[in-house]
Write a protein that holds these residues in place. Structure first.
Motif, PDB file in Angstrom:
ATOM      1  N   ALA A   6       0.831  -1.206   0.000  1.00 20.05           N
ATOM      2  CA  ALA A   6       0.000   0.000   0.000  1.00 20.05           C
ATOM      3  C   ALA A   6       0.865   1.255   0.000  1.00 20.05           C
ATOM      4  CB  ALA A   6      -0.930  -0.002   1.206  1.00 20.05           C
ATOM      5  N   THR A   7       1.917   1.250   0.791  1.00 18.46           N
ATOM      6  CA  THR A   7       2.822   2.392   0.841  1.00 18.46           C
ATOM      7  C   THR A   7       3.521   2.575  -0.498  1.00 18.46           C
ATOM      8  OG1 THR A   7       3.158   1.998   3.198  1.00 18.46           O
ATOM      9  CG2 THR A   7       4.760   3.406   2.093  1.00 18.46           C
ATOM     10  N   MET A   8       3.932   1.470  -1.098  1.00 18.50           N
ATOM     11  CA  MET A   8       4.627   1.524  -2.380  1.00 18.50           C
ATOM     12  C   MET A   8       3.719   2.095  -3.481  1.00 18.50           C
ATOM     13  SD  MET A   8       6.511  -1.605  -4.374  1.00 18.50           S
ATOM     14  CE  MET A   8       4.995  -2.431  -4.789  1.00 18.50           C
ATOM     15  N   THR A   9       2.419   1.842  -3.389  1.00  8.45           N
ATOM     16  CA  THR A   9       1.503   2.320  -4.419  1.00  8.45           C
ATOM     17  C   THR A   9       0.981   3.731  -4.140  1.00  8.45           C
ATOM     18  OG1 THR A   9      -0.414   1.303  -3.333  1.00  8.45           O
ATOM     19  CG2 THR A   9       0.742  -0.008  -5.015  1.00  8.45           C
ATOM     20  N   GLY A  10       1.386   4.335  -3.031  1.00 10.92           N
ATOM     21  CA  GLY A  10       1.021   5.720  -2.780  1.00 10.92           C
ATOM     22  C   GLY A  10      -0.154   5.929  -1.840  1.00 10.92           C
ATOM     23  N   LEU A  11      -0.676   4.868  -1.246  1.00 16.33           N
ATOM     24  CA  LEU A  11      -1.774   4.960  -0.280  1.00 16.33           C
ATOM     25  C   LEU A  11      -2.955   5.775  -0.793  1.00 16.33           C
ATOM     26  CD1 LEU A  11      -0.005   5.287   3.189  1.00 16.33           C
ATOM     27  CD2 LEU A  11      -1.509   3.468   2.440  1.00 16.33           C
ATOM     28  N   GLY A  12      -3.430   5.450  -1.973  1.00 17.07           N
ATOM     29  CA  GLY A  12      -4.620   6.099  -2.511  1.00 17.07           C
ATOM     30  C   GLY A  12      -5.852   5.724  -1.712  1.00 17.07           C
ATOM     31  N   ASN A  13      -6.970   6.349  -2.037  1.00 15.79           N
ATOM     32  CA  ASN A  13      -8.212   6.125  -1.298  1.00 15.79           C
ATOM     33  C   ASN A  13      -8.593   4.651  -1.236  1.00 15.79           C
ATOM     34  OD1 ASN A  13      -8.636   8.868  -0.828  1.00 15.79           O
ATOM     35  ND2 ASN A  13      -9.580   9.141  -2.813  1.00 15.79           N
ATOM     36  N   SER A  14      -8.630   3.990  -2.388  1.00 12.30           N
ATOM     37  CA  SER A  14      -9.057   2.590  -2.401  1.00 12.30           C
ATOM     38  C   SER A  14      -8.032   1.692  -1.724  1.00 12.30           C
ATOM     39  CB  SER A  14      -9.326   2.119  -3.831  1.00 12.30           C
ATOM     40  OG  SER A  14      -8.161   2.234  -4.611  1.00 12.30           O
ATOM     41  N   THR A  15      -6.758   2.070  -1.781  1.00  8.90           N
ATOM     42  CA  THR A  15      -5.723   1.284  -1.117  1.00  8.90           C
ATOM     43  C   THR A  15      -5.875   1.379   0.395  1.00  8.90           C
ATOM     44  OG1 THR A  15      -4.243   1.768  -2.960  1.00  8.90           O
ATOM     45  CG2 THR A  15      -3.238   0.877  -0.973  1.00  8.90           C
ATOM     46  N   GLN A  16      -6.123   2.591   0.891  1.00  6.91           N
ATOM     47  CA  GLN A  16      -6.343   2.756   2.333  1.00  6.91           C
ATOM     48  C   GLN A  16      -7.542   1.928   2.784  1.00  6.91           C
ATOM     49  OE1 GLN A  16      -6.489   6.833   3.700  1.00  6.91           O
ATOM     50  NE2 GLN A  16      -4.975   7.431   2.183  1.00  6.91           N
ATOM     51  N   ARG A  17      -8.615   1.978   2.005  1.00  9.11           N
ATOM     52  CA  ARG A  17      -9.799   1.209   2.346  1.00  9.11           C
ATOM     53  C   ARG A  17      -9.477  -0.285   2.385  1.00  9.11           C
ATOM     54  NH1 ARG A  17     -11.978  -2.040  -0.599  1.00  9.11           N
ATOM     55  NH2 ARG A  17     -11.493  -0.996  -2.547  1.00  9.11           N
ATOM     56  N   ALA A  18      -8.777  -0.757   1.376  1.00  9.47           N
ATOM     57  CA  ALA A  18      -8.454  -2.181   1.300  1.00  9.47           C
ATOM     58  C   ALA A  18      -7.560  -2.620   2.464  1.00  9.47           C
ATOM     59  CB  ALA A  18      -7.777  -2.490  -0.031  1.00  9.47           C
ATOM     60  N   VAL A  19      -6.594  -1.804   2.828  1.00  7.28           N
ATOM     61  CA  VAL A  19      -5.678  -2.169   3.912  1.00  7.28           C
ATOM     62  C   VAL A  19      -6.422  -2.232   5.246  1.00  7.28           C
ATOM     63  CG1 VAL A  19      -3.704  -1.339   5.275  1.00  7.28           C
ATOM     64  CG2 VAL A  19      -3.580  -1.362   2.785  1.00  7.28           C
ATOM     65  N   VAL A  20      -7.256  -1.234   5.516  1.00  8.29           N
ATOM     66  CA  VAL A  20      -7.987  -1.236   6.793  1.00  8.29           C
ATOM     67  C   VAL A  20      -8.988  -2.398   6.822  1.00  8.29           C
ATOM     68  CG1 VAL A  20      -9.496   0.082   8.322  1.00  8.29           C
ATOM     69  CG2 VAL A  20      -7.642   1.243   7.124  1.00  8.29           C
ATOM     70  N   LEU A  21      -9.696  -2.630   5.714  1.00  6.00           N
ATOM     71  CA  LEU A  21     -10.627  -3.769   5.656  1.00  6.00           C
ATOM     72  C   LEU A  21      -9.893  -5.088   5.890  1.00  6.00           C
ATOM     73  CD1 LEU A  21     -13.116  -3.061   2.713  1.00  6.00           C
ATOM     74  CD2 LEU A  21     -13.686  -3.434   5.097  1.00  6.00           C
ATOM     75  N   PHE A  22      -8.735  -5.222   5.271  1.00  9.02           N
ATOM     76  CA  PHE A  22      -7.949  -6.443   5.431  1.00  9.02           C
ATOM     77  C   PHE A  22      -7.482  -6.585   6.877  1.00  9.02           C
ATOM     78  CE2 PHE A  22      -3.961  -8.937   5.004  1.00  9.02           C
ATOM     79  CZ  PHE A  22      -4.520 -10.102   4.523  1.00  9.02           C
ATOM     80  N   GLY A  23      -7.077  -5.473   7.492  1.00 13.88           N
ATOM     81  CA  GLY A  23      -6.667  -5.501   8.895  1.00 13.88           C
ATOM     82  C   GLY A  23      -7.802  -5.944   9.805  1.00 13.88           C
TER      83      GLY A  23
END
Length: 190
Positions: A6-23
């Motif tokens: 997620a950090t490597m891809t720039g932490l865009g909106n959908s990436t942040q959502r996906a990371v928190v959902l996965f967590g």
């Protein structure tokens, strides 16, 4: 690995959502709790908006959550009513569900309707898992043996080339976008 990706891809909106959902998914499993997508999505929105409250006004944030709501709310309902077993039709149904929830957001922010988006998703979605797997495998391969990483990245490059080709062809099809102007809130809600 997910946070690093997620950090490597720039932490865009959908990436942040996906990371928190996965967590949340991992925490539910760790604490022997059942995972509820809608509850997890609501909690994810609260967490993200706690740190960045103005994101609620960004198209990417709303589109990301709209897509998840389509998959989490509309898709299971339509699937249980229709009881479809055909995988291609299920793919169409998931694309349709996403489109229904994201269409008002697209109309509000971009004043357009992408007429072929459901069909494009049918071509794009099946390859996403492969793209993700090969993309994740390339990083450790690059650290161990850079030449092998170049070979391993070839499937990802082919998929991305295919995506680019499909999107380019879409722009050439007449009527690929309907210009709607920004509709009133009542129309968007309907």
């Amino acid at each position: 690995l997910i946070v690093q990706y997620a950090t490597m891809t720039g932490l865009g909106n959908s990436t942040q959502r996906a990371v928190v959902l996965f967590g949340i998914f991992l925490l539910a499993d760790l604490w022997n709790r059942s995972y509820d997508m809608i509850t997890a999505m609501a909690l994810t929105a609260v967490v993200i908006l706690f740190f960045q409250p103005l994101m609620v006004f960004q198209a990417g944030f709303l589109l990301s959550f709209g897509a998840v709501m389509g998959i989490g709310l509309l898709y299971p309902t339509l699937n249980s009513v229709m009881q479809i077993k055909n995988k291609i039709f299920l793919l169409f149904l998931s694309s349709f569900s996403i489109s229904i929830f994201t269409l008002p957001i697209i109309m509000f922010f971009y004043s357009t309707i992408p007429t072929y988006s459901i069909l494009l998703n049918l071509l794009v979605i099946p390859f996403m898992a492969f793209l993700l797997v090969f993309g994740i495998l390339v990083l450790p391969a690059f650290l161990l043996y850079p030449d092998f990483a170049g070979i391993l990245s070839y499937p990802s490059r082919l998929i991305l080339y295919f995506y680019n080709l499909v999107c380019e062809l879409n722009t050439r099809i007449p009527g690929n976008t309907l210009i709607t102007g920004q509709p009133d809130w009542i129309i968007l809600l309907l």
